[in-house]
Design an enzyme around this catalytic site. Structure first.
Site, PDB file in Angstrom:
ATOM      1  N   ALA A  64      38.358  33.896  46.564  1.00  0.00           N
ATOM      2  CA  ALA A  64      37.998  32.734  47.376  1.00  0.00           C
ATOM      3  C   ALA A  64      36.641  32.248  46.878  1.00  0.00           C
ATOM      4  O   ALA A  64      35.870  33.015  46.289  1.00  0.00           O
ATOM      5  CB  ALA A  64      37.935  33.137  48.840  1.00  0.00           C
ATOM      6  N   GLY A 107      40.749  37.016  46.842  1.00  0.00           N
ATOM      7  CA  GLY A 107      41.830  36.084  47.171  1.00  0.00           C
ATOM      8  C   GLY A 107      42.758  35.832  45.986  1.00  0.00           C
ATOM      9  O   GLY A 107      43.926  35.483  46.178  1.00  0.00           O
ATOM     10  N   GLU A 110      45.132  38.616  46.068  1.00  0.00           N
ATOM     11  CA  GLU A 110      45.972  38.424  47.253  1.00  0.00           C
ATOM     12  C   GLU A 110      46.989  37.307  47.034  1.00  0.00           C
ATOM     13  O   GLU A 110      48.135  37.402  47.473  1.00  0.00           O
ATOM     14  CB  GLU A 110      45.076  38.138  48.464  1.00  0.00           C
ATOM     15  CG  GLU A 110      44.254  39.372  48.836  1.00  0.00           C
ATOM     16  CD  GLU A 110      43.144  39.069  49.831  1.00  0.00           C
ATOM     17  OE1 GLU A 110      42.313  38.185  49.541  1.00  0.00           O
ATOM     18  OE2 GLU A 110      43.114  39.703  50.884  1.00  0.00           O
ATOM     19  N   GLU A 130      35.718  42.426  47.954  1.00  0.00           N
ATOM     20  CA  GLU A 130      35.061  41.785  49.104  1.00  0.00           C
ATOM     21  C   GLU A 130      33.989  42.661  49.741  1.00  0.00           C
ATOM     22  O   GLU A 130      33.014  42.161  50.293  1.00  0.00           O
ATOM     23  CB  GLU A 130      36.104  41.411  50.169  1.00  0.00           C
ATOM     24  CG  GLU A 130      37.026  40.266  49.782  1.00  0.00           C
ATOM     25  CD  GLU A 130      38.298  40.700  49.058  1.00  0.00           C
ATOM     26  OE1 GLU A 130      38.343  41.849  48.541  1.00  0.00           O
ATOM     27  OE2 GLU A 130      39.247  39.901  49.011  1.00  0.00           O
TER      28      GLU A 130
HETATM   29  C1  HXC Z   1      32.703  30.922  43.395  1.00  0.00           C
HETATM   30  C2  HXC Z   1      32.737  31.839  41.302  1.00  0.00           C
HETATM   31  C3  HXC Z   1      33.532  32.907  41.759  1.00  0.00           C
HETATM   32  C4  HXC Z   1      33.925  32.911  43.130  1.00  0.00           C
HETATM   33  C5  HXC Z   1      33.158  33.191  39.657  1.00  0.00           C
HETATM   34  N1  HXC Z   1      32.528  32.065  39.998  1.00  0.00           N
HETATM   35  N2  HXC Z   1      33.778  33.735  40.719  1.00  0.00           N
HETATM   36  N3  HXC Z   1      32.329  30.856  42.110  1.00  0.00           N
HETATM   37  N4  HXC Z   1      33.471  31.890  43.906  1.00  0.00           N
HETATM   38  N5  HXC Z   1      34.731  33.835  43.654  1.00  0.00           N
HETATM   39  C6  HXC Z   1      31.736  31.192  39.137  1.00  0.00           C
HETATM   40  C7  HXC Z   1      30.372  31.761  38.807  1.00  0.00           C
HETATM   41  O1  HXC Z   1      29.460  31.503  39.862  1.00  0.00           O
HETATM   42  C8  HXC Z   1      30.019  31.019  37.542  1.00  0.00           C
HETATM   43  O2  HXC Z   1      29.603  29.703  37.814  1.00  0.00           O
HETATM   44  C9  HXC Z   1      31.368  30.909  36.852  1.00  0.00           C
HETATM   45  O3  HXC Z   1      32.364  31.068  37.861  1.00  0.00           O
HETATM   46  C10 HXC Z   1      31.582  31.985  35.796  1.00  0.00           C
HETATM   47  O4  HXC Z   1      31.387  33.267  36.426  1.00  0.00           O
HETATM   48  P1  HXC Z   1      30.418  34.390  35.827  1.00  0.00           P
HETATM   49  O5  HXC Z   1      30.118  35.316  36.942  1.00  0.00           O
HETATM   50  O6  HXC Z   1      29.282  33.769  35.094  1.00  0.00           O
HETATM   51  O7  HXC Z   1      31.422  35.064  34.768  1.00  0.00           O
HETATM   52  P2  HXC Z   1      31.416  36.583  34.273  1.00  0.00           P
HETATM   53  O8  HXC Z   1      30.018  37.064  34.037  1.00  0.00           O
HETATM   54  O9  HXC Z   1      32.384  36.613  33.161  1.00  0.00           O
HETATM   55  O10 HXC Z   1      31.976  37.438  35.509  1.00  0.00           O
HETATM   56  C11 HXC Z   1      33.314  37.265  35.945  1.00  0.00           C
HETATM   57  C12 HXC Z   1      33.532  37.915  37.349  1.00  0.00           C
HETATM   58  C13 HXC Z   1      32.444  37.409  38.318  1.00  0.00           C
HETATM   59  C14 HXC Z   1      33.428  39.444  37.192  1.00  0.00           C
HETATM   60  C15 HXC Z   1      34.926  37.553  37.790  1.00  0.00           C
HETATM   61  O11 HXC Z   1      32.427  35.981  38.265  1.00  0.00           O
HETATM   62  C16 HXC Z   1      32.655  37.813  39.721  1.00  0.00           C
HETATM   63  O12 HXC Z   1      32.392  38.955  40.116  1.00  0.00           O
HETATM   64  N6  HXC Z   1      33.126  36.873  40.576  1.00  0.00           N
HETATM   65  C17 HXC Z   1      33.274  37.107  42.006  1.00  0.00           C
HETATM   66  C18 HXC Z   1      34.473  37.956  42.294  1.00  0.00           C
HETATM   67  C19 HXC Z   1      34.618  38.193  43.774  1.00  0.00           C
HETATM   68  O13 HXC Z   1      33.761  38.808  44.451  1.00  0.00           O
HETATM   69  N7  HXC Z   1      35.753  37.759  44.387  1.00  0.00           N
HETATM   70  C20 HXC Z   1      36.025  37.927  45.786  1.00  0.00           C
HETATM   71  C21 HXC Z   1      35.590  36.696  46.539  1.00  0.00           C
HETATM   72  S1  HXC Z   1      35.782  36.889  48.281  1.00  0.00           S
HETATM   73  P3  HXC Z   1      28.052  29.259  37.694  1.00  0.00           P
HETATM   74  O14 HXC Z   1      28.141  27.773  37.826  1.00  0.00           O
HETATM   75  O15 HXC Z   1      27.369  29.916  38.824  1.00  0.00           O
HETATM   76  O16 HXC Z   1      27.600  29.751  36.344  1.00  0.00           O
HETATM   77  C22 HXC Z   1      37.395  36.657  48.587  1.00  0.00           C
HETATM   78  C23 HXC Z   1      37.771  36.762  50.022  1.00  0.00           C
HETATM   79  C24 HXC Z   1      39.207  36.423  50.245  1.00  0.00           C
HETATM   80  O17 HXC Z   1      38.166  36.405  47.717  1.00  0.00           O
HETATM   81  C25 HXC Z   1      39.491  36.325  51.689  1.00  0.00           C
HETATM   82  C26 HXC Z   1      39.869  34.946  52.127  1.00  0.00           C
HETATM   83  C27 HXC Z   1      38.954  34.376  53.093  1.00  0.00           C
END
Ligand code: HXC
Length: 256
Positions: A64, A107, A110, A130
């Site tokens: 998400a 997400g 999921e 998360e």
């Molecule tokens: C918003 C995101 C994002 C996310 C990545 N980006 N994941 N933006 N929401 N979930 C953005 C980054 O901010 C960045 O933009 C660009 O995508 C590239 O990501 P990087 O982190 O620079 O890439 P990398 O170093 O290769 O790392 C990849 C990654 C990391 C390991 C996937 O991005 C990461 O950990 N992302 C978050 C994963 C996460 O926690 N997902 C769960 C979300 S909560 P900018 O512009 O900043 O450079 C969820 C809840 C669901 O899903 C429940 C429903 C309500």
């Protein structure tokens, strides 16, 4: 419709490609609304026999959209019906396959699990991170991951937030099959074409019966299977399928 999800029709298969490369396909409101609208429309489309959801080589979806969620409060999350948007995917009778390359996190994992089967590239990485953000899975992860991989693995994934690679995901039955990254989509499209070539009443019945097994006891499930098995003998396609076998030819199903 917004270009955060691209729709392509290839004969009887619809391909939906998540398209926010700048955010690793993070699922924001615009993308989710568009995805749901496409799925709801495709579910009604008699010409479409299977749907494939995919992302990019680097990410199926990194979860998400954290930037969109960060400042939201309890009431805002509650009132926005954040989860209502996924109804179209689980309600769709047409099979939906996930073709996952790269990250399928939070997400994103999921969403893949809401599909009927997950096919992964050898680069795929699954996770429910998360907990690292101070929350928990909210789009079904705690339930669907546990049903897919069992309690020990699900607890391990959800409590630590670690990622699982494609091999581990196949070993613990989260994914159906693994393909090399450069052929994944072609392979999944072939699988989708196969499914789309079968008789639709039997495809619907098969999907319903398997899904039922997650909801009921074995005896209830067997009873349900019989109830959906018998009516298939009222279809022309059952006659065609069995006659084609006897006549050693390919069936020409009428209700594809
Ligand atoms: C918003 C995101 C994002 C996310 C990545 N980006 N994941 N933006 N929401 N979930 C953005 C980054 O901010 C960045 O933009 C660009 O995508 C590239 O990501 P990087 O982190 O620079 O890439 P990398 O170093 O290769 O790392 C990849 C990654 C990391 C390991 C996937 O991005 C990461 O950990 N992302 C978050 C994963 C996460 O926690 N997902 C769960 C979300 S909560 P900018 O512009 O900043 O450079 C969820 C809840 C669901 O899903 C429940 C429903 C309500």
């Amino acid at each position: 419709m917004s270009d955060t999800v691209l729709l392509e029709r290839r004969d009887r298969v619809a391909l939906l490609t998540l398209n926010r490369p700048e955010a690793l396909n993070a699922l924001n409101t615009e993308l989710l609304t568009t995805l749901s609208a496409h799925v709801a429309e495709l579910a009604e489309d008699q010409e479409i026999g299977c749907i494939v959801i995919t992302g990019s080589q680097k990410a199926f979806a990194a979860g998400a959209d954290i930037k969109e969620m960060r400042d939201k409060g309890y009431i805002e999350m509650l009132m926005s019906d954040f989860f209502g948007r996924y109804g179209a995917i689980s309600a769709c009778r047409t099979p939906i396959l996930a073709a996952v390359s790269g990250y399928a996190l939070g997400g994103g994992c999921e969403l893949a699990m809401m599909c009927d089967a997950i096919y992964a590239s050898d680069t795929a990485k699954f996770g429910q991170p998360e907990i690292r953000l101070g929350v928990i899975p909210g789009m079904g992860g705690s339930q669907r991951l546990t049903r897919a991989v069992g309690k020990a693995k699900a607890m391990d994934m959800i409590l630590t937030g670690r990622m699982m690679d494609a091999e581990e995901a196949e070993r613990c039955e989260l994914v159906a099959r693994i393909f090399p990254a450069d052929t994944l989509l072609d392979e999944v499209m072939k699988i989708a074409e196969t499914i789309a070539g079968y008789s639709r009443p039997s495809v619907f019945a098969a999907k319903e019966a398997v899904n039922r097994s997650f909801e009921v006891s074995l005896s209830e499930g067997l009873h349900y299977e019989h109830r959906v098995f018998y009516p298939l003998f009222a279809t022309e396609d059952q006659k065609e399928g069995m006659t084609a076998f006897v006549e050693k030819r390919k069936p020409d199903f009428r209700h594809r």
